[in-house]
Design a protein around this motif. Structure first.
Motif, PDB file in Angstrom:
ATOM      1  N   TYR A  25       0.833  -1.203   0.000  1.00  0.00           N
ATOM      2  CA  TYR A  25       0.000   0.000   0.000  1.00  0.00           C
ATOM      3  C   TYR A  25       0.868   1.254   0.000  1.00  0.00           C
ATOM      4  O   TYR A  25       0.602   2.214  -0.722  1.00  0.00           O
ATOM      5  CB  TYR A  25      -0.919   0.030   1.220  1.00  0.00           C
ATOM      6  N   ALA A  26       1.898   1.258   0.811  1.00  0.00           N
ATOM      7  CA  ALA A  26       2.794   2.419   0.879  1.00  0.00           C
ATOM      8  C   ALA A  26       3.493   2.640  -0.457  1.00  0.00           C
ATOM      9  O   ALA A  26       3.610   3.779  -0.931  1.00  0.00           O
ATOM     10  CB  ALA A  26       3.813   2.239   1.997  1.00  0.00           C
ATOM     11  N   GLU A  27       3.964   1.571  -1.079  1.00  0.00           N
ATOM     12  CA  GLU A  27       4.632   1.693  -2.378  1.00  0.00           C
ATOM     13  C   GLU A  27       3.670   2.184  -3.460  1.00  0.00           C
ATOM     14  O   GLU A  27       4.029   3.012  -4.294  1.00  0.00           O
ATOM     15  CB  GLU A  27       5.258   0.361  -2.781  1.00  0.00           C
ATOM     16  N   LEU A  28       2.447   1.687  -3.423  1.00  0.00           N
ATOM     17  CA  LEU A  28       1.436   2.134  -4.376  1.00  0.00           C
ATOM     18  C   LEU A  28       1.138   3.618  -4.182  1.00  0.00           C
ATOM     19  O   LEU A  28       1.096   4.385  -5.145  1.00  0.00           O
ATOM     20  CB  LEU A  28       0.149   1.320  -4.205  1.00  0.00           C
ATOM     21  N   GLY A  29       0.967   4.020  -2.933  1.00  0.00           N
ATOM     22  CA  GLY A  29       0.704   5.422  -2.640  1.00  0.00           C
ATOM     23  C   GLY A  29       1.846   6.319  -3.076  1.00  0.00           C
ATOM     24  O   GLY A  29       1.626   7.391  -3.656  1.00  0.00           O
ATOM     25  N   GLN A  30       3.075   5.895  -2.843  1.00  0.00           N
ATOM     26  CA  GLN A  30       4.234   6.686  -3.248  1.00  0.00           C
ATOM     27  C   GLN A  30       4.305   6.785  -4.763  1.00  0.00           C
ATOM     28  O   GLN A  30       4.528   7.861  -5.314  1.00  0.00           O
ATOM     29  CB  GLN A  30       5.525   6.081  -2.700  1.00  0.00           C
ATOM     30  N   ALA A  31       4.086   5.687  -5.450  1.00  0.00           N
ATOM     31  CA  ALA A  31       4.113   5.701  -6.915  1.00  0.00           C
ATOM     32  C   ALA A  31       3.027   6.626  -7.455  1.00  0.00           C
ATOM     33  O   ALA A  31       3.259   7.401  -8.390  1.00  0.00           O
ATOM     34  CB  ALA A  31       3.936   4.284  -7.466  1.00  0.00           C
ATOM     35  N   TYR A  32       1.863   6.567  -6.859  1.00  0.00           N
ATOM     36  CA  TYR A  32       0.752   7.409  -7.296  1.00  0.00           C
ATOM     37  C   TYR A  32       1.087   8.873  -7.055  1.00  0.00           C
ATOM     38  O   TYR A  32       0.911   9.724  -7.924  1.00  0.00           O
ATOM     39  CB  TYR A  32      -0.519   7.010  -6.538  1.00  0.00           C
ATOM     40  N   GLY A  35       3.541  10.543  -9.433  1.00  0.00           N
ATOM     41  CA  GLY A  35       3.077  10.772 -10.790  1.00  0.00           C
ATOM     42  C   GLY A  35       3.170   9.611 -11.748  1.00  0.00           C
ATOM     43  O   GLY A  35       3.118   9.794 -12.954  1.00  0.00           O
ATOM     44  N   LYS A  36       3.294   8.424 -11.231  1.00  0.00           N
ATOM     45  CA  LYS A  36       3.370   7.273 -12.122  1.00  0.00           C
ATOM     46  C   LYS A  36       1.984   6.878 -12.627  1.00  0.00           C
ATOM     47  O   LYS A  36       1.841   6.010 -13.462  1.00  0.00           O
ATOM     48  CB  LYS A  36       4.056   6.107 -11.416  1.00  0.00           C
ATOM     49  N   PHE A  37       0.947   7.520 -12.092  1.00  0.00           N
ATOM     50  CA  PHE A  37      -0.420   7.340 -12.562  1.00  0.00           C
ATOM     51  C   PHE A  37      -0.946   8.711 -12.928  1.00  0.00           C
ATOM     52  O   PHE A  37      -0.657   9.698 -12.265  1.00  0.00           O
ATOM     53  CB  PHE A  37      -1.298   6.715 -11.467  1.00  0.00           C
ATOM     54  N   GLU A  38      -1.715   8.790 -13.977  1.00  0.00           N
ATOM     55  CA  GLU A  38      -2.212  10.079 -14.450  1.00  0.00           C
ATOM     56  C   GLU A  38      -3.403  10.552 -13.630  1.00  0.00           C
ATOM     57  O   GLU A  38      -4.166   9.763 -13.114  1.00  0.00           O
ATOM     58  CB  GLU A  38      -2.607   9.969 -15.923  1.00  0.00           C
ATOM     59  N   ASP A  39      -3.553  11.867 -13.576  1.00  0.00           N
ATOM     60  CA  ASP A  39      -4.721  12.528 -12.994  1.00  0.00           C
ATOM     61  C   ASP A  39      -5.199  11.898 -11.692  1.00  0.00           C
ATOM     62  O   ASP A  39      -6.018  10.970 -11.695  1.00  0.00           O
ATOM     63  CB  ASP A  39      -5.881  12.551 -13.995  1.00  0.00           C
ATOM     64  N   PHE A  47      -4.777  14.243   0.511  1.00  0.00           N
ATOM     65  CA  PHE A  47      -3.596  13.451   0.886  1.00  0.00           C
ATOM     66  C   PHE A  47      -2.354  13.992   0.188  1.00  0.00           C
ATOM     67  O   PHE A  47      -1.288  14.090   0.783  1.00  0.00           O
ATOM     68  CB  PHE A  47      -3.795  11.971   0.519  1.00  0.00           C
ATOM     69  N   PHE A  48      -2.494  14.339  -1.090  1.00  0.00           N
ATOM     70  CA  PHE A  48      -1.376  14.901  -1.848  1.00  0.00           C
ATOM     71  C   PHE A  48      -0.899  16.193  -1.193  1.00  0.00           C
ATOM     72  O   PHE A  48       0.305  16.426  -1.048  1.00  0.00           O
ATOM     73  CB  PHE A  48      -1.793  15.181  -3.301  1.00  0.00           C
ATOM     74  N   ASP A  49      -1.844  17.061  -0.813  1.00  0.00           N
ATOM     75  CA  ASP A  49      -1.491  18.330  -0.177  1.00  0.00           C
ATOM     76  C   ASP A  49      -0.744  18.108   1.136  1.00  0.00           C
ATOM     77  O   ASP A  49       0.256  18.769   1.414  1.00  0.00           O
ATOM     78  CB  ASP A  49      -2.744  19.175   0.077  1.00  0.00           C
ATOM     79  N   GLU A  50      -1.236  17.170   1.941  1.00  0.00           N
ATOM     80  CA  GLU A  50      -0.595  16.886   3.233  1.00  0.00           C
ATOM     81  C   GLU A  50       0.814  16.324   3.034  1.00  0.00           C
ATOM     82  O   GLU A  50       1.756  16.707   3.727  1.00  0.00           O
ATOM     83  CB  GLU A  50      -1.456  15.910   4.039  1.00  0.00           C
ATOM     84  N   ILE A  51       0.981  15.417   2.086  1.00  0.00           N
ATOM     85  CA  ILE A  51       2.302  14.850   1.804  1.00  0.00           C
ATOM     86  C   ILE A  51       3.257  15.947   1.352  1.00  0.00           C
ATOM     87  O   ILE A  51       4.406  16.015   1.793  1.00  0.00           O
ATOM     88  CB  ILE A  51       2.206  13.735   0.745  1.00  0.00           C
ATOM     89  N   THR A  52       2.784  16.822   0.480  1.00  0.00           N
ATOM     90  CA  THR A  52       3.625  17.920  -0.020  1.00  0.00           C
ATOM     91  C   THR A  52       4.056  18.823   1.125  1.00  0.00           C
ATOM     92  O   THR A  52       5.232  19.201   1.217  1.00  0.00           O
ATOM     93  CB  THR A  52       2.868  18.724  -1.097  1.00  0.00           C
ATOM     94  N   LYS A  53       3.136  19.168   2.028  1.00  0.00           N
ATOM     95  CA  LYS A  53       3.489  20.001   3.186  1.00  0.00           C
ATOM     96  C   LYS A  53       4.540  19.330   4.057  1.00  0.00           C
ATOM     97  O   LYS A  53       5.509  19.952   4.485  1.00  0.00           O
ATOM     98  CB  LYS A  53       2.248  20.279   4.041  1.00  0.00           C
ATOM     99  N   LEU A  54       4.348  18.043   4.325  1.00  0.00           N
ATOM    100  CA  LEU A  54       5.292  17.310   5.172  1.00  0.00           C
ATOM    101  C   LEU A  54       6.666  17.212   4.526  1.00  0.00           C
ATOM    102  O   LEU A  54       7.688  17.357   5.195  1.00  0.00           O
ATOM    103  CB  LEU A  54       4.756  15.913   5.483  1.00  0.00           C
ATOM    104  N   LYS A  55       6.697  16.960   3.216  1.00  0.00           N
ATOM    105  CA  LYS A  55       7.983  16.856   2.529  1.00  0.00           C
ATOM    106  C   LYS A  55       8.744  18.173   2.574  1.00  0.00           C
ATOM    107  O   LYS A  55       9.962  18.197   2.698  1.00  0.00           O
ATOM    108  CB  LYS A  55       7.774  16.408   1.076  1.00  0.00           C
ATOM    109  N   LYS A  56       8.020  19.292   2.493  1.00  0.00           N
ATOM    110  CA  LYS A  56       8.669  20.603   2.553  1.00  0.00           C
ATOM    111  C   LYS A  56       9.191  20.898   3.948  1.00  0.00           C
ATOM    112  O   LYS A  56      10.200  21.580   4.106  1.00  0.00           O
ATOM    113  CB  LYS A  56       7.697  21.695   2.123  1.00  0.00           C
TER     114      LYS A  56
END
Length: 86
Positions: A25-32, A35-39, A47-56
């Motif tokens: 699940y973690a690998e799938l989420g990371q791949a998604y 950008g390995k999956f479109e749109d 979730f994308f927004d939260e991950i981006t904030k944490l990475k920054k």
């Protein structure tokens, strides 16, 4: 083998399966996310927004400009090549 021993083996197998499932699940989420999956699906955007904030907010470890060795936070000199970093 006693019945109790069989129970332990079954529980160990379930734990291993759960850990493997979590990893996939973690690998799938990371791949998604990467950008390995479109749109992305709209319901996943928070979730994308939260991950981006944490990475920054997480700072990457500092590397020696001379040899690329990862430095300790308090390092004045590189432990590998001796380059003065401060």
């Amino acid at each position: 083998m006693q019945d109790n021993d069989k129970t332990v083996f079954v529980n160990d197998e379930k734990d291993d399966s759960n850990k493997k499932l979590e990893k996939i699940y973690a690998e799938l989420g990371q791949a998604y996310y990467e950008g390995k999956f479109e749109d992305p699906l709209p319901e996943l955007l928070p979730f994308f927004d939260e991950i981006t904030k944490l990475k920054k907010s997480v700072k990457a470890p500092q590397k020696c400009p001379q040899c690329g060795n990862i430095l300790k936070k308090e390092a004045v000199f590189c432990g590998k090549c001796g380059y003065k970093v401060r």
